[in-house]
Design a protein around this motif. Sequence first.
Motif, PDB file in Angstrom:
ATOM      1  N   SER A   1       0.824  -1.206   0.000  1.00  0.00           N
ATOM      2  CA  SER A   1       0.000   0.000   0.000  1.00  0.00           C
ATOM      3  C   SER A   1       0.860   1.259   0.000  1.00  0.00           C
ATOM      4  O   SER A   1       0.494   2.285  -0.577  1.00  0.00           O
ATOM      5  CB  SER A   1      -0.950   0.013   1.198  1.00  0.00           C
TER       6      SER A   1
ATOM      7  N   SER B   1       2.026   1.729  -3.534  1.00  0.00           N
ATOM      8  CA  SER B   1       0.899   2.256  -4.309  1.00  0.00           C
ATOM      9  C   SER B   1       0.699   3.741  -4.044  1.00  0.00           C
ATOM     10  O   SER B   1       0.411   4.517  -4.962  1.00  0.00           O
ATOM     11  CB  SER B   1      -0.384   1.488  -3.976  1.00  0.00           C
TER      12      SER B   1
ATOM     13  N   GLU C   1       0.881   6.779  -6.696  1.00  0.00           N
ATOM     14  CA  GLU C   1      -0.218   7.739  -6.808  1.00  0.00           C
ATOM     15  C   GLU C   1       0.278   9.163  -6.599  1.00  0.00           C
ATOM     16  O   GLU C   1      -0.129  10.098  -7.296  1.00  0.00           O
ATOM     17  CB  GLU C   1      -1.312   7.412  -5.795  1.00  0.00           C
TER      18      GLU C   1
END
Length: 284
Positions: A232, A235, A239
């Motif tokens: 995460s 990620s 992003e």
Amino acid sequence: MIAPTSHLSNNDIESRSPFTLIKSARGVNLSGATMSWDFTKVCNLACRHCSNGDDRAVAGKDLDFQFGVHMLAEFAALGGRQLHLLGGEPLLRSDFLNICVAARKLGLRTSVTTNGWLTPNKDALRWILTNLATITVSIDGSTEATNDLIRGKGSFKRALHTTKALVAERDMCNGTARLNISHTLCQSNVPEIRSMLELADSIGVDSIAVSVLKEYGNQLRDGWPLPPSTDSYLSAICEASRTATLLRVAVVLFEIPLRVQEALRLRFGDAVRFGGDSYCAIHF
């Protein structure tokens, strides 16, 4: 007058130092160094991830103004050039501006990190915006619900108010201080990374510095919040890289865990800047 210490000369400050062992030390060179000073342990919040929260009760008294100035004089005399005031909440100390004035007289570039609960009055606001190097406000969610679950009820609205006041007043007085938001990633707020960057951009700050939750202090005692998983976190970084290209605000992710660094090397190459085995920062 904003700070009663403004009448002190550099000689006045430097001549009062009791730290004779440091002053007489041979070969000590702090040229260009930065001092990060936990200016006070006192705080009006009880953030769930605070690194200082667990030792606040046994921390003892804060270093008083006189001895604080002595310490800064020694630091400057040994080549130190930058001072970062932390807490606790630095603005809760009544001599906050006094220390800033003294540091400026010693030639120290001074910055402060605040939780944003307190907004200085207009004169004080203008002084810090024209004399401090960087002012950082901590916000840990793009929404009131997310932030306040970590930092406490009402903290989101107060931090937003103070940050917007800093931006507006800097424009009015042509201040030179850099305005920054500090954001700590954890499992509960990592899905909001895009909206958090967009919030920082909409407020008008210069930068947002994003670190990852460390498992100590209040977090170690309570077991919450939890750090994001490696997947995460990666990620979130991806992003952030996509979002940053669309925004004016500068985005810096720092103190990236070792477990993530190799993946970053493979994914971002030369965009990743390393500062030793345990530090990594990526700038967008």
